[in-house]
Design a protein around this motif. Sequence first.
Motif, mmCIF file in Angstrom:
data_model
loop_
_atom_site.group_PDB
_atom_site.id
_atom_site.type_symbol
_atom_site.label_atom_id
_atom_site.label_comp_id
_atom_site.label_asym_id
_atom_site.label_seq_id
_atom_site.Cartn_x
_atom_site.Cartn_y
_atom_site.Cartn_z
ATOM 1 N N GLN A 1 0.816 -1.212 0.000
ATOM 2 C CA GLN A 1 0.000 0.000 0.000
ATOM 3 C C GLN A 1 0.855 1.269 0.000
ATOM 4 O O GLN A 1 0.346 2.359 -0.130
ATOM 5 N N TYR A 2 2.167 1.109 0.120
ATOM 6 C CA TYR A 2 3.058 2.262 0.198
ATOM 7 C C TYR A 2 3.858 2.451 -1.088
ATOM 8 O O TYR A 2 5.074 2.496 -1.068
ATOM 9 N N ARG A 3 3.201 2.553 -2.206
ATOM 10 C CA ARG A 3 3.893 2.755 -3.476
ATOM 11 C C ARG A 3 4.219 4.231 -3.619
ATOM 12 O O ARG A 3 3.475 5.097 -3.162
ATOM 13 N N LYS A 4 5.337 4.520 -4.275
ATOM 14 C CA LYS A 4 5.704 5.920 -4.510
ATOM 15 C C LYS A 4 4.683 6.556 -5.442
ATOM 16 O O LYS A 4 4.153 5.902 -6.341
ATOM 17 N N PRO A 5 4.420 7.844 -5.264
ATOM 18 C CA PRO A 5 3.472 8.513 -6.158
ATOM 19 C C PRO A 5 4.076 8.703 -7.558
ATOM 20 O O PRO A 5 5.296 8.724 -7.748
ATOM 21 N N TRP A 6 3.182 8.844 -8.506
ATOM 22 C CA TRP A 6 3.522 9.010 -9.928
ATOM 23 C C TRP A 6 4.605 10.079 -10.125
ATOM 24 O O TRP A 6 5.578 9.870 -10.849
ATOM 25 N N ASP A 7 4.462 11.229 -9.470
ATOM 26 C CA ASP A 7 5.368 12.362 -9.714
ATOM 27 C C ASP A 7 6.762 12.178 -9.112
ATOM 28 O O ASP A 7 7.641 13.000 -9.338
ATOM 29 N N ARG A 8 7.005 11.107 -8.375
ATOM 30 C CA ARG A 8 8.345 10.821 -7.861
ATOM 31 C C ARG A 8 9.045 9.736 -8.672
ATOM 32 O O ARG A 8 10.200 9.426 -8.423
ATOM 33 N N LEU A 9 8.339 9.177 -9.660
ATOM 34 C CA LEU A 9 8.902 8.090 -10.463
ATOM 35 C C LEU A 9 9.066 8.433 -11.934
ATOM 36 O O LEU A 9 9.964 7.909 -12.591
ATOM 37 N N PHE A 10 8.191 9.283 -12.464
ATOM 38 C CA PHE A 10 8.138 9.524 -13.904
ATOM 39 C C PHE A 10 8.340 11.002 -14.210
ATOM 40 O O PHE A 10 7.725 11.863 -13.580
ATOM 41 N N PHE A 11 9.183 11.261 -15.223
ATOM 42 C CA PHE A 11 9.579 12.629 -15.527
ATOM 43 C C PHE A 11 9.508 12.896 -17.026
ATOM 44 O O PHE A 11 9.604 11.988 -17.836
ATOM 45 N N ASN A 12 9.353 14.176 -17.366
ATOM 46 C CA ASN A 12 9.247 14.612 -18.747
ATOM 47 C C ASN A 12 10.522 15.343 -19.136
ATOM 48 O O ASN A 12 10.807 16.415 -18.600
ATOM 49 N N SER A 13 11.313 14.782 -19.994
ATOM 50 C CA SER A 13 12.536 15.363 -20.568
ATOM 51 C C SER A 13 13.738 15.367 -19.629
ATOM 52 O O SER A 13 14.855 15.204 -20.062
ATOM 53 N N ASP A 14 13.545 15.617 -18.334
ATOM 54 C CA ASP A 14 14.635 15.598 -17.360
ATOM 55 C C ASP A 14 14.054 15.391 -15.967
ATOM 56 O O ASP A 14 12.842 15.312 -15.803
ATOM 57 N N PHE A 15 14.929 15.340 -14.972
ATOM 58 C CA PHE A 15 14.470 15.069 -13.610
ATOM 59 C C PHE A 15 13.830 16.276 -12.928
ATOM 60 O O PHE A 15 13.343 16.157 -11.810
ATOM 61 N N ASP A 16 13.822 17.419 -13.582
ATOM 62 C CA ASP A 16 13.237 18.622 -12.983
ATOM 63 C C ASP A 16 11.738 18.751 -13.209
ATOM 64 O O ASP A 16 11.078 19.539 -12.543
ATOM 65 N N ARG A 17 11.211 17.989 -14.153
ATOM 66 C CA ARG A 17 9.797 18.152 -14.521
ATOM 67 C C ARG A 17 9.047 16.822 -14.421
ATOM 68 O O ARG A 17 9.218 15.949 -15.280
ATOM 69 N N PRO A 18 8.210 16.654 -13.392
ATOM 70 C CA PRO A 18 7.418 15.422 -13.300
ATOM 71 C C PRO A 18 6.511 15.265 -14.522
ATOM 72 O O PRO A 18 6.000 16.245 -15.068
ATOM 73 N N LEU A 19 6.339 14.027 -14.945
ATOM 74 C CA LEU A 19 5.475 13.688 -16.075
ATOM 75 C C LEU A 19 4.039 13.564 -15.575
ATOM 76 O O LEU A 19 3.782 12.896 -14.578
ATOM 77 N N THR A 20 3.116 14.213 -16.248
ATOM 78 C CA THR A 20 1.706 14.069 -15.876
ATOM 79 C C THR A 20 1.124 12.872 -16.617
ATOM 80 O O THR A 20 1.648 12.437 -17.648
ATOM 81 N N ARG A 21 0.029 12.376 -16.100
ATOM 82 C CA ARG A 21 -0.638 11.243 -16.753
ATOM 83 C C ARG A 21 -1.108 11.627 -18.157
ATOM 84 O O ARG A 21 -1.035 10.826 -19.083
ATOM 85 N N SER A 22 -1.569 12.858 -18.314
ATOM 86 C CA SER A 22 -2.042 13.275 -19.648
ATOM 87 C C SER A 22 -0.874 13.388 -20.633
ATOM 88 O O SER A 22 -1.036 13.109 -21.817
#
Length: 140
Positions: free
Chosen positions: A16-37
């Motif tokens: 039940q303690y999975r990391k949230p989406w915005d701490r695992l997936f990024f857009n172009s670099d590590f500075d910008r979290p990837l959104t689901r859309s």
Amino acid sequence: KRSLVDGIFRFFAGSQYRKPWDRLFFNSDFDRPLTRSEARRFELPLECVRIAPSARNRQPWAIIMNPTESSFHFYMEKSLIQEPWYPGISMSRVDMGIALLHFDLSTKELGIEGRWTVSEPKIDTAGHVYIATWQPDEDE
């Protein structure tokens, strides 16, 4: 509805303690979290990686999407790369293999064909080590 046995396993595994989406997936670099859309048709494969099993629930992976190519660069947290579990075995490396497999199988299930390459992109790694890149076949 989960059975009692399933609930007990989930509790002890920490599922039940999975990391949230915005701490695992990024857009172009590590500075910008990837959104689901922004993930578009890759939202489900990424979610499959997010909920993939992980030893001691560390989830050592991070994925950067290259939006122009729809390619995905897989990284592992540098601090977990040599984490000893048993002499000569790093459970974080096993976890990375599980994450890669979940992504690969879920894209194939969706009819998205691709291939794995090892060609490190020029991205500031921010405490991560490059593992591999998945890119869709050219006719996709």
